[in-house]
Write a protein that holds these residues in place. Structure first.
Motif, mmCIF file in Angstrom:
data_model
loop_
_atom_site.group_PDB
_atom_site.id
_atom_site.type_symbol
_atom_site.label_atom_id
_atom_site.label_comp_id
_atom_site.label_asym_id
_atom_site.label_seq_id
_atom_site.Cartn_x
_atom_site.Cartn_y
_atom_site.Cartn_z
ATOM 1 N N LEU A 142 0.835 -1.201 0.000
ATOM 2 C CA LEU A 142 0.000 0.000 0.000
ATOM 3 C C LEU A 142 0.865 1.244 0.000
ATOM 4 N N ILE A 143 0.582 2.158 -0.923
ATOM 5 C CA ILE A 143 1.231 3.470 -0.947
ATOM 6 C C ILE A 143 0.144 4.518 -0.751
ATOM 7 N N VAL A 144 0.252 5.282 0.318
ATOM 8 C CA VAL A 144 -0.716 6.320 0.670
ATOM 9 C C VAL A 144 -0.116 7.665 0.280
ATOM 10 N N VAL A 145 -0.826 8.407 -0.556
ATOM 11 C CA VAL A 145 -0.280 9.645 -1.113
ATOM 12 C C VAL A 145 -0.939 10.867 -0.480
ATOM 13 N N ASP A 146 -0.166 11.597 0.297
ATOM 14 C CA ASP A 146 -0.487 12.905 0.869
ATOM 15 C C ASP A 146 -1.786 12.946 1.659
ATOM 16 N N VAL A 254 3.625 8.822 1.005
ATOM 17 C CA VAL A 254 4.246 9.827 0.158
ATOM 18 C C VAL A 254 3.724 11.190 0.601
ATOM 19 N N ARG A 255 4.607 12.008 1.099
ATOM 20 C CA ARG A 255 4.227 13.359 1.530
ATOM 21 C C ARG A 255 4.553 14.354 0.430
ATOM 22 N N ALA A 256 3.548 15.119 -0.007
ATOM 23 C CA ALA A 256 3.776 16.214 -0.947
ATOM 24 C C ALA A 256 4.269 17.418 -0.141
ATOM 25 N N ILE A 257 5.440 17.893 -0.455
ATOM 26 C CA ILE A 257 6.044 18.968 0.338
ATOM 27 C C ILE A 257 5.164 20.214 0.352
ATOM 28 N N ARG A 277 7.473 3.185 5.442
ATOM 29 C CA ARG A 277 8.394 4.148 4.834
ATOM 30 C C ARG A 277 7.685 5.483 4.682
ATOM 31 N N VAL A 278 8.437 6.560 4.772
ATOM 32 C CA VAL A 278 7.910 7.894 4.504
ATOM 33 C C VAL A 278 8.826 8.550 3.478
ATOM 34 N N VAL A 279 8.237 8.988 2.363
ATOM 35 C CA VAL A 279 8.989 9.594 1.274
ATOM 36 C C VAL A 279 8.391 10.959 0.979
ATOM 37 N N ALA A 280 9.232 11.969 0.813
ATOM 38 C CA ALA A 280 8.765 13.316 0.471
ATOM 39 C C ALA A 280 9.037 13.594 -1.002
ATOM 40 N N ILE A 281 8.064 14.187 -1.683
ATOM 41 C CA ILE A 281 8.196 14.569 -3.090
ATOM 42 C C ILE A 281 7.811 16.038 -3.221
#
Length: 308
Positions: A142-146, A254-257, A277-281
């Motif tokens: 699962l990838i959760v976006v913003d 996925v965090r939108a900056i 995992r936490v990834v910023a884009i």
């Protein structure tokens, strides 16, 4: 500049593909009849069985993912959530994640033959979490976006409330495009125009209105930030943490900056789900539209490479 008036929902794909220097994949519109008489609709891109399923946010539809799908160049299933796109509206107006997940599960049962990498943006992310908790057999990752459950409504979602608190019909599509851009939604103007065109229709009186039911309900739903009754939580209700904590599949945020999830929200997510995992884009809330290549690369890294 006027919005194009081509009635074909796939008419924008060639130009988008050319901009990315990729070929246009095969694509078809799917429709599944549900037991209650409603329908769930989706787009299936590419040849072969999809291993990737995409879920859009509130007030959007499957086409919000078009550029990301082109960048992925893999078989993908993109579902219109209930009340959005070409999927039926609900008479009870229940568009909370656990209810939405029921239709998604039915779609995956019908149209996939293996657990999916599920990517959900905003409301789609919370729906993906509800799906993963209830039907772990359908979700490989699962990838959760913003989005995070219980997010502070004084930040990004307040802009979403303002966007939908206004009129739900307009004299022209340009008027709606201007409003979307002013409130920070969408990317470049041509991209926003495309999104507006694919998410609206012309009424018999010539006025432009949203295709989706959510436009008439979002302001009230997003205002319901308190826990409320367990049987009727709001879309952003903190009960979403229960779904995430029950999810056995790997989870990425996925965090939108420049989006809705703040650095503090992301830290809270990592604390609650230490294995995630936490990834910023660098993107705004609709990451799939404002940073599609970066998001596609992140998704592709989680699935086997396969051509369309």
């Amino acid at each position: 500049m006027q919005v194009a008036i081509d009635i074909s929902e796939f008419s924008y794909l060639p130009a988008q593909a050319e901009a990315l220097s990729v070929s246009v994949p095969s694509v078809e519109r799917l429709t599944l009849s549900l037991t209650d008489g409603r329908q769930v609709s989706a787009l299936r891109f590419g040849d072969g069985s999809p291993r990737i399923t995409l879920l859009h946010g509130a007030g959007l539809n499957a086409h919000t993912w078009d550029t990301t799908v082109l960048a992925l160049h893999q078989p993908v299933l993109v579902i219109d959530l209930a009340g959005h796109g070409d999927s039926s509206w609900r008479d009870d107006a229940d568009y909370t994640p656990r209810t939405l997940a029921l239709d998604v599960a039915a779609a995956l049962d019908a149209w996939t033959d293996a657990p999916q990498l599920v990517i959900g943006q905003s409301l789609g992310g919370l729906t993906g979490a509800a799906l993963a908790a209830a039907r772990p057999d359908l979700v490989a990752e699962l990838i959760v976006v913003d989005i995070t459950p219980g997010i502070d409504t004084s930040a990004g979602p307040a802009a979403l409330r303002e966007f939908y608190a206004g009129p739900t019909d307009f004299a022209t599509r340009d008027e709606l495009v201007d409003r979307a851009i002013a409130l920070g939604f969408g990317g470049a103007r041509p991209d926003t125009e495309r999104g507006v065109f694919l998410n609206t229709r012309v009424r018999q009186d010539g006025r432009i209105e949203w295709k989706h039911h959510f436009a008439h309900l979002a302001a009230q739903a997003l205002a319901a930030h308190d826990a409320g009754e367990a049987s009727a939580p709001s879309a952003l209700n903190t009960s979403g943490w229960d779904d995430l904590e029950r999810t056995s599949a790997p989870v990425t945020l996925v965090r939108a900056i420049d989006g809705f999830v703040s650095a503090a929200d992301a830290e809270d997510f990592a604390r609650r789900l230490p294995e995630a995992r936490v990834v910023a884009i660098k993107a705004t809330h609709n990451v799939q539209e404002t940073a599609p290549a970066e998001l596609a690369a992140l998704i592709a890294a989680r699935v086997p490479t396969a051509g369309m």
